[in-house]
Write a protein that holds these residues in place. Structure first.
Motif, PDB file in Angstrom:
ATOM      1  N   LEU A 256       0.829  -1.208   0.000  1.00 27.04           N
ATOM      2  CA  LEU A 256       0.000   0.000   0.000  1.00 27.04           C
ATOM      3  C   LEU A 256       0.864   1.259   0.000  1.00 27.04           C
ATOM      4  O   LEU A 256       0.594   2.225  -0.729  1.00 27.04           O
ATOM      5  CB  LEU A 256      -0.921  -0.008   1.224  1.00 27.04           C
ATOM      6  N   ALA A 257       1.922   1.251   0.822  1.00 33.38           N
ATOM      7  CA  ALA A 257       2.787   2.429   0.900  1.00 33.38           C
ATOM      8  C   ALA A 257       3.531   2.662  -0.410  1.00 33.38           C
ATOM      9  O   ALA A 257       3.619   3.795  -0.905  1.00 33.38           O
ATOM     10  CB  ALA A 257       3.776   2.256   2.061  1.00 33.38           C
ATOM     11  N   VAL A 258       4.063   1.603  -1.001  1.00 35.99           N
ATOM     12  CA  VAL A 258       4.857   1.748  -2.223  1.00 35.99           C
ATOM     13  C   VAL A 258       3.975   2.170  -3.398  1.00 35.99           C
ATOM     14  O   VAL A 258       4.372   3.000  -4.221  1.00 35.99           O
ATOM     15  CB  VAL A 258       5.598   0.426  -2.536  1.00 35.99           C
ATOM     16  N   VAL A 259       2.768   1.602  -3.492  1.00 34.01           N
ATOM     17  CA  VAL A 259       1.879   1.957  -4.603  1.00 34.01           C
ATOM     18  C   VAL A 259       1.487   3.436  -4.529  1.00 34.01           C
ATOM     19  O   VAL A 259       1.459   4.140  -5.541  1.00 34.01           O
ATOM     20  CB  VAL A 259       0.634   1.045  -4.603  1.00 34.01           C
ATOM     21  N   ARG A 260       1.193   3.922  -3.334  1.00 37.68           N
ATOM     22  CA  ARG A 260       0.837   5.347  -3.194  1.00 37.68           C
ATOM     23  C   ARG A 260       1.995   6.241  -3.620  1.00 37.68           C
ATOM     24  O   ARG A 260       1.791   7.346  -4.141  1.00 37.68           O
ATOM     25  CB  ARG A 260       0.435   5.655  -1.752  1.00 37.68           C
ATOM     26  N   TRP A 261       3.219   5.768  -3.429  1.00 39.46           N
ATOM     27  CA  TRP A 261       4.397   6.571  -3.761  1.00 39.46           C
ATOM     28  C   TRP A 261       4.788   6.430  -5.231  1.00 39.46           C
ATOM     29  O   TRP A 261       5.168   7.402  -5.880  1.00 39.46           O
ATOM     30  CB  TRP A 261       5.561   6.143  -2.867  1.00 39.46           C
TER      31      TRP A 261
END
Length: 465
Positions: A161-166
């Motif tokens: 979730l964190a990497v996709v948002r970034w």
């Protein structure tokens, strides 16, 4: 996460049954897998359409979040009902997330060679995930607890979730007036769920049982209504039927159905050969899958630079030929089989062949479509693959059970091991027939149009070309 979770629990099912007392609860153990499969099949087309309508990243994050939460609930389950329900919501999250992955890749990698490399990595990871799931499941079950098969998704999901948002940009929402076909979404979702439910229950109750006949009849009727809605009634159809006039899309889905029917049935029966016929432990079974997993990864990645130059057809023909050879070789394994001489070679052939097929199928299934239909194409492809895995397994499992039962050997005897090997061998030969049917379908995949053959002025190519 998606593909691995479809197979990772297989090795742990006996332990799950004992700890959660499935037999005493009235729940059938097969629903740990069936709940996931039915939810994935039923919602894949809807998930692909939602990605087109509301943004790829937004829908991907929603699916990943639901998948992660359901994994946590399943890992902490204190009874069969909670686990089966959690697996169903895992399947729903996977159905929303899976089409969005291809849509994100197709939208962000527009140059043909770069897109082929991206699809190659996607195919390698997704194909190897099914085989790696057996290894991961065996290791976690033997060294830790079956609960970590699901709980391991929680840190992975949070990181995702964190990497996709970034890293992943959001796509623009489509123009006004392109709404969601609610009647189509409801009918296809319920129809697919009913058909897959009937397939899943047929192995336990038989094809003539009331619950199977009722579910299958309802599913076929709902799917027929869905086609009527798409052809005549929907202003903005969920699946514009004209997409099947795109020859690469139509033939790629036929190849996908046959090849996945062969591959995922092999995951199931190869595991049974190793454990029930040759007496391998869960961990040793997982290690025996490594050549197959590596072969899929190498095959998918290795052809990624070739597909843009040759088109998908020669890759499909070569990969399916290797797969047919590997499956026919593997079908000869019996209770006297030795891993290095009887199993390693066919596992490598099948892995390399199927890895190449997964890559080329993905490229063909998304060819010639405009960007706003990318989610539709990936949803169709994933739905076809799920139906292929479900139908292929139930057909081959029925054939294997009939062959084994006809031997009439006493359980636990040497004759029983031979009878099991004979049944599993028949199923693997049937998987080779599915792969051969895919090979025939691949002959219809069109060759790429060379630049020199295109008209220099006006005209342009049609969608079908």
């Amino acid at each position: 996460m998606n593909v691995l979770d479809a197979s990772v629990v297989n090795v742990a099912l006996p332990v799950i049954s004992d700890e959660l007392r499935f037999e005493r609860s009235g729940f059938q153990l097969q629903w740990v897998n069936n709940a996931y499969t039915i939810a994935v099949c039923g919602f894949l087309l809807l998930g692909g359409r939602l990605a087109d309508l509301f943004g790829q990243r937004r829908i991907f994050l929603a699916g990943a979040g639901l998948f992660t939460l359901a994994s946590c609930v399943g890992g902490l389950a204190d009874g069969p009902a909670t686990l089966v329900l959690a697996r169903g919501f895992q399947g729903l999250g996977a159905a929303v997330m899976a089409p969005a992955t291809l849509t994100v890749l197709g939208s962000n990698f527009t140059e043909p060679a770069a897109r082929a490399r991206a699809f190659g990595m996607w195919s390698a990871v997704s194909g190897a995930g099914g085989a790696i799931g057996v290894l991961v499941g065996g290791m976690i079950t033997e060294w830790f607890s079956w609960r970590w098969i699901l709980l391991v998704n929680v840190p992975l999901g949070l990181a995702l979730l964190a990497v996709v948002r970034w890293a992943v940009p959001e796509t623009r929402r489509p123009e006004k007036g392109r709404g969601l076909d609610v009647p189509g979404a409801v009918t296809v979702t319920l129809g697919l769920m009913a058909v897959v439910y009937a397939i899943a229950e047929s192995h336990t109750h038989g094809w003539r049982s009331p619950q199977v006949v009722t579910a299958l009849t309802a599913g076929v009727a709902l799917l027929a209504l869905f086609l009527l809605i798409q052809a005549r009634l929907a202003a903005h159809p969920l699946v514009p039927l004209g997409v099947f006039r795109n020859r690469p899309v139509a033939t790629a889905n036929a190849v996908a159905f046959c090849s996945i029917a062969a591959l995922f049935s092999t995951f199931y029966f190869f595991t049974l050969v190793l454990q029930h016929v040759l007496g391998y432990s869960p961990l040793r079974t997982g290690l025996a899958y490594l050549p197959l997993s590596l072969g899929i990864a190498v095959g998918g990645w290795g052809v990624s630079s070739v597909v843009p130059r040759t088109g998908p057809r020669p890759i499909l023909l070569g990969g399916l030929s290797l797969s047919v050879a590997g499956l026919l070789w593997l079908s000869r394994a019996d209770e006297t089989a030795v891993y290095v001489s009887d199993l390693l070679g066919p596992a490598l052939l099948l892995g390399l062949g199927m890895g190449a097929v997964l890559n080329a199928t993905t490229s063909a299934a998304t060819a010639g479509l405009p960007p706003h239909q990318a989610g539709l194409a990936s949803g169709l492809l994933n739905t076809t693959r799920q139906l292929g895995s479900a139908l292929g397994l139930v057909i081959l499992a029925t054939a294997a059970s009939a062959r084994t039962a006809s031997a009439g050997a006493e359980a636990g005897s040497e004759a029983a091991r031979h009878a099991l090997a004979s049944g599993y061998g028949l199923a693997l030969a049937g998987a080779a027939l599915f792969a051969f049917a895919g090979l025939l379908a691949a002959l219809a995949v069109p060759a790429p149009v060379r630049e020199s053959s295109r008209p220099s002025r006006g005209g342009g190519g049609s969608l079908a070309s």
